[in-house]
Design an enzyme around this catalytic site. Structure first.
Site, PDB file in Angstrom:
ATOM      1  N   GLY A   1       1.031  -1.568   0.115  1.00 45.83           N
ATOM      2  CA  GLY A   1      -0.088  -0.384  -0.377  1.00 45.83           C
ATOM      3  C   GLY A   1       0.874   1.442  -0.069  1.00 45.83           C
ATOM      4  CB  CYS A   2       0.242   4.773  -0.501  1.00 49.21           C
ATOM      5  SG  CYS A   2      -0.685   4.720  -2.775  1.00 49.21           S
ATOM      6  CB  SER A   3       2.801   5.913   2.928  1.00 42.38           C
ATOM      7  OG  SER A   3       3.411   7.251   1.411  1.00 42.38           O
ATOM      8  CB  SER A   4       2.279   0.281   3.734  1.00 46.67           C
ATOM      9  OG  SER A   4       3.478  -0.577   2.436  1.00 46.67           O
TER      10      SER A   4
END
Length: 190
Positions: A73-76
């Site tokens: 996921g985004c910026s995980s």
């Protein structure tokens, strides 16, 4: 796009999981404690599904987490500065809770490209025991096959090596392919 791409391949593996609805926090914690692999494909690192401060709940759990966390996921995998203290982030929370390896993205990513990356990681990392058919490819995309020097069904020795190989399968290898990073130990899926 993500659910369409992964729901069938994940079911072919006889993996337990949730698709299309938010997972229950207790079920998610149980999966992290009992399963070998925890794959999250969605927004962020799944912290909103743990309830409250997701990282605090992970670290405060009575039982140690044993699953390798693959957080697509985004910026995980992004770490944030907290003043003069050590950086913080969900990837570190997974590690402090006991995950031997956390794979996450340092910045925001496009869903189609990170899905392509994740599919390649699951293949090259040896996570797919029952190989699903390859996802449909764009005829204009020159990166639709395996990276140079890697056979279609060749499995890498460790998940971090799978991350390295999967970087070459995305359309933007220096932007989206460079976003996923590994924290922890070089776990093998054999």
């Amino acid at each position: 796009h993500t659910q369409v791409m992964f729901e069938r391949p994940f079911k072919m593996q006889a993996w337990e999981g949730v698709a299309g609805t938010p997972p229950d926090a207790n079920r998610l914690l149980t999966a992290l404690r009992t399963d070998d692999i925890f794959a999250y494909c969605g927004h962020g690192a799944g912290e909103k599904y743990l309830g409250g401060e997701g990282g605090e709940k992970l670290r405060a759990s009575a039982q140690q987490v044993k699953a390798t966390a693959i957080l697509m996921g985004c910026s995980s995998g992004r770490l944030k500065r907290a003043g003069p203290l050590e950086p913080r982030g969900m990837a570190l929370n997974y590690l402090m809770a006991g995950c031997p390896l956390a794979i996450g993205c340092l910045w925001d990513v496009s869903d189609r490209d990170i899905d392509r990356f994740a599919d390649a990681l699951f293949r090259f990392g040896g996570l797919y025991l029952n190989q699903p058919p390859r996802p449909p490819t764009d005829p204009k995309d020159s990166r639709s096959g395996p990276p140079a020097g890697l056979l279609e069904d060749e499995v890498c020795a460790t998940l971090p090596l799978g991350v390295t190989r999967a970087r070459a399968t995305v359309r933007m290898p220096f932007l989206i392919g460079a976003a996923p990073v590994c924290y922890g130990l070089p776990v093998s899926c054999r």
